[in-house]
Design an enzyme around this catalytic site. Structure first.
Site, PDB file in Angstrom:
ATOM      1  CB  SER A  50      -0.960  -0.044   1.182  1.00 56.20           C
ATOM      2  OG  SER A  50      -1.985   0.913   1.053  1.00 56.20           O
TER       3      SER A  50
ATOM      4  CD  GLU B  30      -5.741  -3.863  -4.215  1.00 58.00           C
ATOM      5  OE1 GLU B  30      -5.329  -2.736  -3.879  1.00 58.00           O
ATOM      6  OE2 GLU B  30      -5.022  -4.869  -4.263  1.00 58.00           O
TER       7      GLU B  30
ATOM      8  CG  HIS C  55      -5.587  -2.113  -0.412  1.00 64.53           C
ATOM      9  ND1 HIS C  55      -4.771  -1.775  -1.468  1.00 64.53           N
ATOM     10  CD2 HIS C  55      -5.081  -1.458   0.670  1.00 64.53           C
ATOM     11  CE1 HIS C  55      -3.824  -0.954  -1.052  1.00 64.53           C
ATOM     12  NE2 HIS C  55      -3.984  -0.739   0.241  1.00 64.53           N
TER      13      HIS C  55
END
Length: 316
Positions: free
Chosen positions: A165, A260, A290
């Protein structure tokens, strides 16, 4: 197309992944979550409720104090003395939207990296985050952590930089910074659902808006309003690596879920890296959300993803 054919087109995900996806969607459907994320309140609540983490007996965890932040250095108990030839090390940059601190999940990630063949040490900086410490604090701390490994005796070709991320975007930003300043580059990059575009301009921000269980159906999430860059231009490549020059970067593995909103962040960055002549592998996991790798050994899909990471790290 008949009903049966349409059904067969739907992603076939494991029961564990289905349960996790629905739990994420339920948790993030709470009203008013966005402001709690942005001002750091949610981060503090998570820190207060997380249980103590216990290091597995075959490892040792050293806390390293740095100016303004701390790091955790996980090594095998039989690690050779510093004067001996060192194994590789993983510099792990945790996720959290540049507003979340390190959590137990990343300590578990560190153990997974360390247990792969090659028995790597893992350095996990708890870098400074917004809103208290906006850009460039996180990048400065990532650079300091990388330099610490170099001073410890590791060479660039003995260091793997991994991140998920925001940590994945930070890993790319770090690689850009090292290249731009003529410093040794890491051996490889592992990028799990990297946040490479803080302008939220990719196609999947629209096409996956209604199906992303974490960020979907809300304009309050951190991917739309983030304290990290403030009044700065989010297209700065050290903030949004998607807008940078990928030339000369080391081999990289992108992993991302097909549902996502950040899908485009990986797909477009991987394509830019390929166009720049980099060695790139992009894996899109059908039906995944995610950073599904957080499922670790509890989900078939996350097990497969970690097996792919292991193969990537050990491929010469």
């Amino acid at each position: 197309m008949n009903k049966r054919e349409r059904k067969q087109e739907k992603p076939q995900i494991s029961l564990a992944a289905l349960v996790a996806r629905d739990a994420i969607a339920m948790a993030t459907s709470l009203h008013g979550l966005g402001p709690l994320i942005q001002d750091g309140t949610l981060r503090k609540r998570v820190a207060e409720t997380e249980h103590a983490w216990h290091c597995p007996k075959e490892f040792q965890m050293e806390t390293v104090q740095m100016p303004g932040f701390s790091m955790e250095f996980l090594t095998h108990r039989e690690e050779q003395p510093q004067s001996e030839i060192r194994r590789e090390a993983v510099l792990q940059l945790h996720g959290g939207g540049y507003i979340g601190k390190i959590r137990n999940a990343y300590r578990d990630f560190a153990v997974l990296y360390a247990r792969f063949p090659g028995e790597r040490a893992v350095l996990s900086p708890d870098y400074r985050v917004a809103p208290e410490d906006p850009f460039p604090a996180a990048l400065e701390d990532a650079c300091a952590a990388y330099h610490w490994l170099l001073e410890k005796g590791y060479t660039g070709d003995q260091i793997v930089v991994a991140g998920d991320s925001a940590g994945g975007g930070l890993a790319l930003a770090l690689a850009f910074w090292l290249r731009d300043h003529g410093e040794p580059l890491p051996k490889k990059l592992v990028l799990m659902s990297p946040w490479t575009d803080l302008t939220a301009s990719g196609e999947s921000y629209q096409t996956n808006f209604e199906i992303d269980p974490l960020f979907g159906n809300s304009r309050e999430s951190m991917i739309y309003s983030n304290a990290y860059y403030g009044s700065l231009d989010p297209k700065n490549p050290y903030i949004s690596p998607l807008f940078g020059d990928f030339g000369g970067l080391p081999p990289m593995l992108f992993q991302v879920g097909s549902t996502e909103m950040l899908l485009s962040d990986s797909v477009e960055a991987a394509q830019k890296a390929k166009n720049a002549g980099c060695e790139v592998k992009l894996s899109v996991y059908d039906g995944m959300f995610h950073v599904f790798q957080l499922g670790m050994n509890r989900m078939k899909e996350s097990r497969e993803a970690w097996q792919e990471v292991e193969a990537f790290l050990n491929h010469t």
